[in-house]
Design an enzyme around this catalytic site. Structure first.
Site, PDB file in Angstrom:
ATOM      1  N   GLY A 131       5.916 -27.593  46.261  1.00  0.00           N
ATOM      2  CA  GLY A 131       5.384 -28.311  47.408  1.00  0.00           C
ATOM      3  C   GLY A 131       6.302 -29.440  47.793  1.00  0.00           C
ATOM      4  N   GLY A 132       5.783 -30.367  48.563  1.00  0.00           N
ATOM      5  CA  GLY A 132       6.615 -31.392  49.155  1.00  0.00           C
ATOM      6  C   GLY A 132       7.221 -32.381  48.179  1.00  0.00           C
ATOM      7  N   GLY A 168       7.574 -31.600  44.635  1.00  0.00           N
ATOM      8  CA  GLY A 168       8.116 -31.010  43.421  1.00  0.00           C
ATOM      9  C   GLY A 168       7.748 -29.562  43.179  1.00  0.00           C
ATOM     10  N   ASP A 227      -5.937 -35.758  48.105  1.00  0.00           N
ATOM     11  CA  ASP A 227      -5.516 -34.528  48.777  1.00  0.00           C
ATOM     12  C   ASP A 227      -6.387 -33.354  48.338  1.00  0.00           C
ATOM     13  OD1 ASP A 227      -4.025 -32.952  50.509  1.00  0.00           O
ATOM     14  OD2 ASP A 227      -2.443 -32.558  49.062  1.00  0.00           O
TER      15      ASP A 227
END
Length: 482
Positions: free
Chosen positions: A38-39, A41, A150
């Site tokens: 993902g953004g 790692g 999140d």
């Protein structure tokens, strides 16, 4: 369970540095295979010395290199380790190994909620068990002084004994960048499930998680996000200003979902209150709620998925070079426009320009189409569309910009023929005149239209090469009058 391939999914936001692509050991864990990225790692399946399997999450090297990040990593990881394991995937270990910051969590077998709901929404006892289980997980998380930030369908795994919430708390480590909260909000939460206060760039609180719970349960029970789909800006606008669409949601959970989705955080129930109201009594302990969930939960069948064929064996000495090259392309740090790349698309032999291409990049297969390259005097406007034609998530933020936290298309360039110096997008009042992207998923079938404006382009130019970073170079694209 014979004949069934269980989903084995865990999430974190990170990327292993290129030099660590081939690492087989991180801290006390032996790396087995990659599970996802993902953004912030990547996550690998790994095992400890006893053979216990874990989801091993490693943070991006540019984050781990920051002193403030290193200072806070231990503190935040320790807070996450205090979260009780009830309806969560608990944090088992965290640390640094050779400059790599890693986090190990319990390995959960089961599909994520998004994969299941794409087949059919949850109903009856399983929908209620999901609502209770996620509320229970949030209660445990909040009791440890952590905010998830999140909560979304891909962060809820449906194990054989009930839902398990993953990836809580660590996202706040992005605050070590030192940027303003409004900027950081782009990376905090997923638009369709974030709270109005997060969407406005305000700090996330336990009440923000409760709002995300309401959006998640509504999605689970209806098959659609309560604030719709579409571009990031329009979804965020609906989250802040519109009432949720809850038509078709089971009436046994709808009243609580409506309360959780109140625009005012002060009027939302707490996670403990959600749990109490769902179970019909006061001060329900998280262990009792967890037992109730497991007793009423019916294991879901993992939806079928295509298994990618294994890569062909590479000759000795070649594989590390290839892997480093792939990692550099995904990160968008490959140097530069003057170097010919073997995967660049060229114009056809008939002289027709190439204005479409398909690339394997960012964890999926991406198609690109130049929609328009038009001029008005010395000003040229480029419009292009990117489509995820693969099955993986391929987040586009930080793939077209200059710098780690540049989520714009500032690094896209026009390259006039015979000119070594490319033309970058115009800058006005310190901002790139180009598309900005929020930190959001870009899954299979998703599409995004982008633009960039260029000034002082020689008016006699008829064609240029267009460099779209990870999407490669499209050659001989014609410039047409506006």
């Amino acid at each position: 369970m014979a004949g069934r391939r269980p989903y084995q999914i865990a999430r974190i936001f990170a990327i292993i540095p290129p030099m660590d692509v081939m690492r087989q050991q991180v801290g006390p864990f032996r790396v087995l295979r990659k599970l996802g990225e993902g953004g912030m790692g990547v996550v690998h399946l790994a095992e400890d010395a006893s053979g216990r399997r874990v989801a091993l999450k490693t943070m991006r090297p540019e984050l781990a290199a920051r002193e403030e990040f290193r200072r806070r990593f231990g503190k935040e990881a320790e807070a996450a380790r205090r979260v009780a394991r009830f309806c969560t995937a608990p944090v088992l270990d965290a640390g640094f190994d050779g400059g790599v910051a890693y986090l190990a969590t319990e390995y959960v077998e089961g599909p994520d909620l998004a994969a299941v709901v794409r087949q059919a929404p949850l109903t009856g006892a399983n929908l209620e068990a999901l609502a209770i289980g996620v509320a229970t997980a949030l209660t445990a998380i909040h009791q440890a002084g952590v905010v998830h930030r999140d909560l979304k369908p891909s962060n809820v795994l449906l194990s054989p004994v009930g839902p398990r919430v993953i990836d809580f708390g660590i996202a706040q480590l992005a605050e070590t960048s030192g940027h303003a909260p409004a900027t950081l909000a782009q990376g905090m939460g997923t638009p369709a499930y974030m709270s109005p206060e997060q969407a406005r760039g305000e700090p996330a609180t336990p009440a923000s998680d409760v709002f995300s719970w309401g959006s998640l349960v509504a999605y689970a029970g209806t098959g659609r996000p309560p604030f719709g789909t579409g571009g990031v800006a329009e979804v965020v606008y609906r989250v802040i200003h519109h009432a949720p669409a809850l038509d078709g949601l089971d009436e046994r959970v709808r009243p609580l979902v409506e309360r959780a989705l109140d625009k005012d955080p002060a009027r939302r129930p707490s996670a403990q209150q959600l749990m109490d109201l769902l179970m019909g009594r006061s001060a329900v302990p998280v262990d009792a709620a967890t037992r109730a969930v497991s007793e009423t939960w019916t294991p879901v069948v993992a939806p079928s998925t295509r298994q990618a064929p294994p890569p062909p064996p590479a000759r000795r000495g070649l594989l590390p070079t290839v892997l480093v090259g792939v990692a550099a392309a995904v990160l968008g740090v490959a140097a530069t426009l003057a170097v010919l790349r073997p995967w660049e698309e060229r114009g056809g032999g008939s002289g027709e320009p190439a204005v479409t291409a398909t690339r394997d990049a960012a964890g999926s297969r991406l198609g690109v189409r130049i929609d328009a390259l038009t001029r008005q005097g010395g000003t040229v406007r480029l419009q292009w569309t990117v489509t995820n034609v693969g099955n993986g998530n391929a987040p586009l933020y930080n793939q077209f910009g200059n710098g780690t936290l540049d989520f714009s298309a500032s690094a896209v360039n026009l390259i006039p023929p015979g000119v070594a110096e490319p033309i970058g997008p115009a800058v006005k009042n310190g901002s790139c005149q180009c598309t900005r992207m929020a930190a959001a998923p870009f899954g299979g079938g998703d599409q995004m239209r982008m633009y960039a404006i260029f000034e002082n382009v020689p008016e006699d130019l008829e064609k240029v090469d267009v460099d779209l970073r990870l999407l490669g170079v499209l050659h001989d694209v014609p410039i047409t009058p506006a």
